[in-house]
Design a protein around this motif. Sequence first.
Motif, short mmCIF file in Angstrom:
data_model
loop_
_atom_site.label_atom_id
_atom_site.label_comp_id
_atom_site.label_asym_id
_atom_site.label_seq_id
_atom_site.Cartn_x
_atom_site.Cartn_y
_atom_site.Cartn_z
N GLY A 42 0.79 -1.22 0.00
CA GLY A 42 0.00 0.00 0.00
C GLY A 42 0.82 1.27 0.00
N LEU A 43 0.92 1.92 1.16
CA LEU A 43 1.44 3.28 1.23
C LEU A 43 2.94 3.41 1.02
CD1 LEU A 43 -0.67 4.69 4.21
CD2 LEU A 43 -0.98 5.14 1.77
N SER A 44 3.71 2.49 1.59
CA SER A 44 5.16 2.68 1.57
C SER A 44 5.88 1.36 1.39
CB SER A 44 5.65 3.35 2.87
OG SER A 44 7.06 3.37 2.92
N ALA A 45 6.43 1.14 0.21
CA ALA A 45 7.17 -0.10 -0.04
C ALA A 45 8.40 -0.19 0.87
CB ALA A 45 7.58 -0.17 -1.51
N GLU A 46 9.10 0.91 1.06
CA GLU A 46 10.32 0.89 1.89
C GLU A 46 9.99 0.48 3.32
OE1 GLU A 46 13.50 1.32 1.41
OE2 GLU A 46 13.77 2.36 -0.49
N GLU A 47 8.99 1.12 3.92
CA GLU A 47 8.66 0.82 5.31
C GLU A 47 8.06 -0.57 5.45
OE1 GLU A 47 8.22 1.39 9.48
OE2 GLU A 47 9.56 2.15 7.92
N GLY A 48 7.21 -0.95 4.52
CA GLY A 48 6.64 -2.30 4.58
C GLY A 48 7.70 -3.36 4.46
N ASN A 49 8.67 -3.15 3.58
CA ASN A 49 9.76 -4.12 3.45
C ASN A 49 10.58 -4.20 4.73
OD1 ASN A 49 8.98 -4.76 0.85
ND2 ASN A 49 10.45 -3.39 -0.12
N ARG A 50 10.80 -3.05 5.37
CA ARG A 50 11.55 -3.06 6.63
C ARG A 50 10.83 -3.92 7.67
NH1 ARG A 50 11.57 -0.91 11.50
NH2 ARG A 50 9.65 0.27 11.14
N LEU A 51 9.52 -3.77 7.77
CA LEU A 51 8.74 -4.55 8.73
C LEU A 51 8.76 -6.04 8.37
CD1 LEU A 51 5.71 -2.14 9.18
CD2 LEU A 51 7.55 -2.57 10.83
N ALA A 52 8.74 -6.35 7.09
CA ALA A 52 8.80 -7.75 6.66
C ALA A 52 10.13 -8.38 7.06
CB ALA A 52 8.61 -7.84 5.15
N PHE A 53 11.23 -7.67 6.86
CA PHE A 53 12.54 -8.19 7.26
C PHE A 53 12.62 -8.38 8.77
CE2 PHE A 53 14.09 -6.53 3.08
CZ PHE A 53 14.61 -7.73 2.61
N GLU A 54 12.02 -7.49 9.53
CA GLU A 54 12.02 -7.64 10.98
C GLU A 54 11.27 -8.90 11.39
OE1 GLU A 54 10.46 -4.18 12.88
OE2 GLU A 54 12.29 -2.98 12.55
N ALA A 55 10.13 -9.16 10.77
CA ALA A 55 9.36 -10.37 11.09
C ALA A 55 10.15 -11.62 10.73
CB ALA A 55 8.03 -10.34 10.34
N ALA A 56 10.81 -11.61 9.60
CA ALA A 56 11.61 -12.77 9.18
C ALA A 56 12.76 -13.00 10.15
CB ALA A 56 12.14 -12.55 7.76
N ALA A 57 13.35 -11.93 10.66
CA ALA A 57 14.46 -12.08 11.60
C ALA A 57 13.99 -12.67 12.92
CB ALA A 57 15.12 -10.72 11.84
N ARG A 58 12.74 -12.37 13.31
CA ARG A 58 12.20 -12.95 14.55
C ARG A 58 11.85 -14.42 14.39
NH1 ARG A 58 8.99 -8.31 14.43
NH2 ARG A 58 7.07 -9.53 14.17
N HIS A 59 11.63 -14.87 13.17
CA HIS A 59 11.21 -16.25 12.91
C HIS A 59 12.06 -16.84 11.79
CE1 HIS A 59 7.70 -15.65 15.49
NE2 HIS A 59 7.56 -14.47 14.89
N PRO A 60 13.35 -17.02 12.03
CA PRO A 60 14.24 -17.50 10.96
C PRO A 60 13.84 -18.88 10.46
CG PRO A 60 15.33 -17.56 13.11
CD PRO A 60 14.05 -16.81 13.30
N GLY A 61 13.84 -19.02 9.15
CA GLY A 61 13.49 -20.29 8.54
C GLY A 61 12.01 -20.54 8.39
#
Length: 239
Positions: free
Chosen positions: A46-65
């Motif tokens: 939606g509004l911000s690809a940069e910010e959304g991607n940052r949040l996606a990477f944070e979620a992936a880091a919390r749940h590796p694999g």
Amino acid sequence: MILDAHGHLGPWPDFLIPDKTAEGMVELMDRIGIDAIGISHLLGVGLSAEEGNRLAFEAAARHPGRIGVWQVYNPHQRNRLTTEGVWGVKVHPDVHQCRLDDRRYDPVWELGLPVLAHGQTDSPWSDPEQFTTVARRHPHVPLLLGHAGLWPYGFARAAELIHGHPNLYLEICGSKMTGRWIAKLAGLAGADRVVYGSDSCFLDLRVGFGRVALAPLSDADRALIQGGNLARVLKGRLA
């Protein structure tokens, strides 16, 4: 291994999403036996690809694999992309109102990463015919046709269109999909060209998984659709 190709995190303004969190998603994955899911954050769509991607990477880091990232590209924002630590790129031509075959998406194809794109039969932005145009231009890019065209009247046409394009795959999430249609698409396109996705957290992960788990498929075809095909597309990117 069971791999879900099409997931999301976060809110959407006009859609009820009871649990928008990575933690809730992983808990549900544990309950039904899904090993990993690829997500794009809805803020990124939606509004911000940069910010959304940052949040996606944070979620992936919390749940590796367990959580892989489809980084969103917005052709109007022309946000940065990476080749590291991602499953690939997510594009949504209908939300961004930019045709899939528009040259503004060239930075995506140039990366050579797998791409998951929203597909919608008869849409001016993402009709399956546009996927064949991109597949011809960029035969080195694995391209997942999201929702197999979305509308049931277009499913068979989408399956026919991918013939002759070995880099094109049908991704099968959507509220209109059924187990019988999944089996029919496997027959029309080949089970090695169909990829399971749920569209969670937009749609219930349990329902999406149940469609393919209970579809009238052979065990070998089910294994391909539930994860074997996506593992082949992602190669070493799963970790």
